[in-house]
Scaffold this motif. Structure first.
Motif, short mmCIF file in Angstrom:
data_model
loop_
_atom_site.label_atom_id
_atom_site.label_comp_id
_atom_site.label_asym_id
_atom_site.label_seq_id
_atom_site.Cartn_x
_atom_site.Cartn_y
_atom_site.Cartn_z
N TRP A 348 0.97 -0.79 0.16
CA TRP A 348 -0.12 -0.05 -0.10
C TRP A 348 1.08 1.55 0.05
CZ3 TRP A 348 -3.57 -3.34 -0.39
CH2 TRP A 348 -4.98 -2.97 -0.82
N ALA A 349 2.27 1.54 1.11
CA ALA A 349 2.82 2.32 0.30
C ALA A 349 3.78 2.52 -0.95
CB ALA A 349 3.85 2.57 2.13
N GLU A 350 3.60 1.40 -1.82
CA GLU A 350 4.54 1.58 -3.13
C GLU A 350 4.56 3.03 -3.69
OE1 GLU A 350 3.65 -2.10 -5.87
OE2 GLU A 350 5.28 -3.09 -4.62
N PRO A 351 5.30 3.81 -4.29
CA PRO A 351 5.25 4.51 -5.20
C PRO A 351 3.48 4.87 -5.94
CG PRO A 351 6.85 3.95 -5.72
CD PRO A 351 6.30 2.57 -4.70
N ILE A 352 3.41 6.03 -5.99
CA ILE A 352 1.89 6.85 -6.79
C ILE A 352 2.39 6.41 -8.08
CG2 ILE A 352 0.38 8.33 -6.73
CD1 ILE A 352 1.24 8.70 -3.46
N GLU A 353 1.41 5.34 -8.66
CA GLU A 353 1.55 5.82 -10.23
C GLU A 353 0.69 6.52 -10.67
OE1 GLU A 353 3.72 1.92 -10.92
OE2 GLU A 353 1.64 1.39 -9.41
N SER A 354 0.28 6.66 -12.21
CA SER A 354 -0.85 6.50 -12.74
C SER A 354 -1.36 5.32 -13.36
CB SER A 354 -0.23 7.78 -14.03
OG SER A 354 1.47 7.26 -14.74
#
Length: 380
Positions: A348-354
């Motif tokens: 859930w804390a992985e990088p924010i992606e488009s």
């Protein structure tokens, strides 16, 4: 009769069903399919590995272990001998667990008639080789047209006559396109058709089979989160992002992303991730609630397809450089002993992606793992 608007062609076409079918595998799903096929009087020979199971089906018209409440169609004959099951069959369906596909297909080789079509109903990816189930059968039984049946079909509901649908995929080469009425796809679809069961045809074997393999892994993830006490938001997020992982892997193998939005992809994924009737979902729920693997299913040895496929799917994704973070999360928990709470918190804390791939944006997630309190409540 409707008219095809693009080609001006009259529909529907007619195709002849197969008259004698061998169903290899007398578990719940194999028995349910045999029952569906035999309801119109089609002769079905049902192979059971266990002689006692075959005998009981013949004596009582019931599969007491897997479908005890269903009285099976009278044109089903069970046998524990492969040569008897395959004798005179016009077509074959293989309905055994994915880990047994290669050995069963190899054992069929001396008895299967040349050239008859084979439909594979197992869902998975072979460990070590990365082969799809249809590829394994093609390796072991060359010279046969091989297809796959996959979709949201719990065996008990299918056998009970609940309206159901699935995707039937075969390669559709030039002769098939010139004479579709006599293609293996059309004839098998007619063989399976009942007032309550319908199939949709596809020529994308890869896309159909990837959907069937990956959905079991995503279902374990959904089950883990349900068992840990989370609810519908979490399940919906995992289903949606799991669908994206399916699409990416299918495309990397030459399949079509659109196939994964059909019955064999999102249809089967939604069903399997929504009910503990699925052993994959059930295993996840039990693990998420804090049970050790050996204690799940009341300590009974139970085959869960997604358990092995978590590793085979993830290994294949790594070879193809396809990111599949949910499958990797499940694999780490099941096969590397990683803790559920910490591993899902990391996901859930992985990088924010488009979400649209064309945007191609990635940003570091601002919340450190230590400030994600929800996951701290998961049993360890």
């Amino acid at each position: 009769m409707r008219i095809d608007r693009q080609f001006g062609e009259s529909f529907p076409r007619s195709a002849h069903p197969y008259k004698r079918l061998a169903v290899i595998g007398a578990g719940a799903y194999g028995t349910a399919l045999a029952h569906v096929i035999a309801q119109d009087g089609t002769q079905v020979s049902l192979w059971a590995r266990d002689e006692e199971v075959a005998g009981h089906i013949n004596r009582s018209s019931r599969n007491a272990h897997y479908l005890p409440d269903i009285i099976l169609a009278p044109s089903i004959t069970a046998t524990h001998q492969l040569k008897d099951a395959l004798r005179d069959a016009d077509a074959v369906m293989i309905v055994v667990p994915s880990h047994a596909i290669r050995s069963v297909a190899r054992a069929m080789r001396p008895y299967i008639l040349a050239g008859i079509p084979i439909t594979v109903c197992a869902k998975g990816i072979e460990a070590d080789t990365g082969c799809l189930m249809s590829q394994i059968v093609e390796d072991e039984l060359p010279g046969h047209t091989v297809g796959a049946l996959s979709g949201p079909t719990f065996a008990t509901e299918l056998a009970a006559g609940h309206p159901s649908a699935a995707t039937l995929a075969f390669s559709f080469d030039q002769p098939d396109r010139l004479d579709p009425e006599n293609s293996a796809a059309a004839r098998m679809a007619m063989t399976l058709a009942t007032p309550a069961f319908r199939t949709y045809l596809s020529d994308d074997l890869v896309g159909v089979e990837i959907g069937g393999a990956v959905k079991n892994v995503i279902a374990i993830a959904c089950g883990m989160m349900r068992g840990a006490g989370f609810a519908e938001n979490t399940r919906a997020a995992l289903i949606t992002r799991g669908l994206d992982e399916m699409k990416a892997l299918a495309e990397a193998l030459g399949g079509r992303r659109e196939t994964v939005t059909g019955l064999s992809g999102i249809g089967d994924l939604t069903l399997t991730c929504s009910s503990t009737t699925s052993r994959n979902m059930s295993l996840g729920v039990q693990l998420g609630s804090g049970l050790e693997r050996d204690a799940c299913f009341d300590g009974k040895r139970t085959i869960v397809e997604g358990e092995a496929n978590a590793k085979s799917v993830t290994d294949l994704a790594h070879k193809l450089s396809v990111p599949m973070p949910i499958c990797e999360t499940v694999c780490g928990i099941l096969h590397d002993g990683l803790p559920i709470a910490e591993t899902f918190a990391r996901f859930w804390a992985e990088p924010i992606e488009s979400e649209p791939r064309a945007m191609s944006l990635t940003f570091a997630h601002p919340a450190p793992l230590s400030t994600t309190p929800a996951f701290k409540e998961i049993p360890t």
